[in-house]
Design a protein around this motif. Structure first.
Motif, mmCIF file in Angstrom:
data_model
loop_
_atom_site.group_PDB
_atom_site.id
_atom_site.type_symbol
_atom_site.label_atom_id
_atom_site.label_comp_id
_atom_site.label_asym_id
_atom_site.label_seq_id
_atom_site.Cartn_x
_atom_site.Cartn_y
_atom_site.Cartn_z
ATOM 1 N N TYR A 1 -1.200 -2.374 7.126
ATOM 2 C CA TYR A 1 -1.296 -1.419 7.539
ATOM 3 C C TYR A 1 -2.232 -0.920 5.964
ATOM 4 O O TYR A 1 -2.270 0.094 5.669
ATOM 5 C CB TYR A 1 -0.287 -0.326 8.022
ATOM 6 C CG TYR A 1 -0.759 -0.436 9.402
ATOM 7 C CD1 TYR A 1 -1.007 0.346 10.401
ATOM 8 C CD2 TYR A 1 0.434 -1.342 10.333
ATOM 9 C CE1 TYR A 1 -0.916 0.718 11.478
ATOM 10 C CE2 TYR A 1 0.504 -1.471 11.523
ATOM 11 C CZ TYR A 1 -0.555 -0.124 12.352
ATOM 12 O OH TYR A 1 -0.084 -0.122 13.698
ATOM 13 N N ASN B 1 -3.397 2.885 4.201
ATOM 14 C CA ASN B 1 -3.197 3.543 3.319
ATOM 15 C C ASN B 1 -3.555 4.243 1.822
ATOM 16 O O ASN B 1 -2.833 4.534 1.095
ATOM 17 C CB ASN B 1 -1.266 3.179 2.821
ATOM 18 C CG ASN B 1 -0.496 2.817 4.444
ATOM 19 O OD1 ASN B 1 -0.555 4.072 4.897
ATOM 20 N ND2 ASN B 1 0.147 2.601 4.502
ATOM 21 N N ASN C 1 -4.585 7.024 0.499
ATOM 22 C CA ASN C 1 -4.006 7.610 -0.481
ATOM 23 C C ASN C 1 -5.175 7.535 -2.326
ATOM 24 O O ASN C 1 -5.282 9.102 -3.066
ATOM 25 C CB ASN C 1 -2.731 6.812 -1.221
ATOM 26 C CG ASN C 1 -1.595 6.938 -0.488
ATOM 27 O OD1 ASN C 1 -1.358 7.921 0.068
ATOM 28 N ND2 ASN C 1 -1.184 5.541 -0.305
#
Length: 191
Positions: free
Chosen positions: A112, A116, A120
């Motif tokens: 993951y 992420n 972000n």
């Protein structure tokens, strides 16, 4: 004071103010458009990043769900499973036999983590879009303020009473000066 107001209503002063106010009205409208374009471009970048992040999420979910089966069957598995989950499973078989795949932090980060990071990375373009949008909105309001000042100056021309005209010219000049004061707080975008 009345001398200053009378001088303020002379045609030359009014014509010069009309020129200044109309120029700044056009300038703020053009700058509002430039800032709006910058906001839209940054928001487009944000949307592309989110689309890429969604693709990475789907990929991570497919890997994770397939690796859940691998955890129980030891058949198949993704690259991340073999590198991160197998050592985690072997290490915890004796210490914590109830360990499940989500407990393997290194594996979960590997699967993951790209999602992420991508998600972000959209924070900066989104913030830029909001900032440029706020500049555009402020410039649009200033365009309206300058348009009111321009209208006030235009109305003075047919007025018979120069005293009343001088008050209107003074009002328009103050409005224009306040607008200029606000306009200088907004960065200029050049081609």
């Amino acid at each position: 004071m009345s001398y200053i107001l009378r001088k303020f209503s002379e045609e030359l002063i009014v014509v010069l103010l009309i020129g200044l106010v109309s120029t700044t009205t056009a300038w703020t409208a053009i700058q509002a458009s430039f800032h709006n374009n910058a906001s839209s471009a940054a928001y487009g970048d944000y949307q592309l990043i989110i689309a890429d992040a969604n693709n990475l999420w789907i990929t991570a979910e497919v890997k994770y769900r397939a690796d859940l089966l691998t955890w129980d069957t030891d058949l198949g598995g993704s690259y991340e499973y073999s590198v991160y989950a197998v050592p985690c499973k072997e290490r915890n078989q004796v210490i914590r036999p109830e360990t499940q795949l989500p407990d393997c932090i290194a594996y979960m980060d590997a699967v993951y983590g790209p999602y992420n990071e991508m998600y972000n990375s959209g924070d900066e373009p989104l913030a830029l879009s909001e900032l440029e949008g706020s500049y555009s909105n402020r410039l649009q309001v200033l365009t309206g303020i300058f348009a009111v000042a321009l209208f006030a100056l235009g109305v003075t021309s047919p007025m018979k009473s120069r005293k009343n005209a001088s008050y209107l010219v003074a009002f328009a000049a103050v409005l224009w000066a306040v607008g200029i004061g606000l306009m200088v707080t907004i960065p200029v975008i050049l081609l």
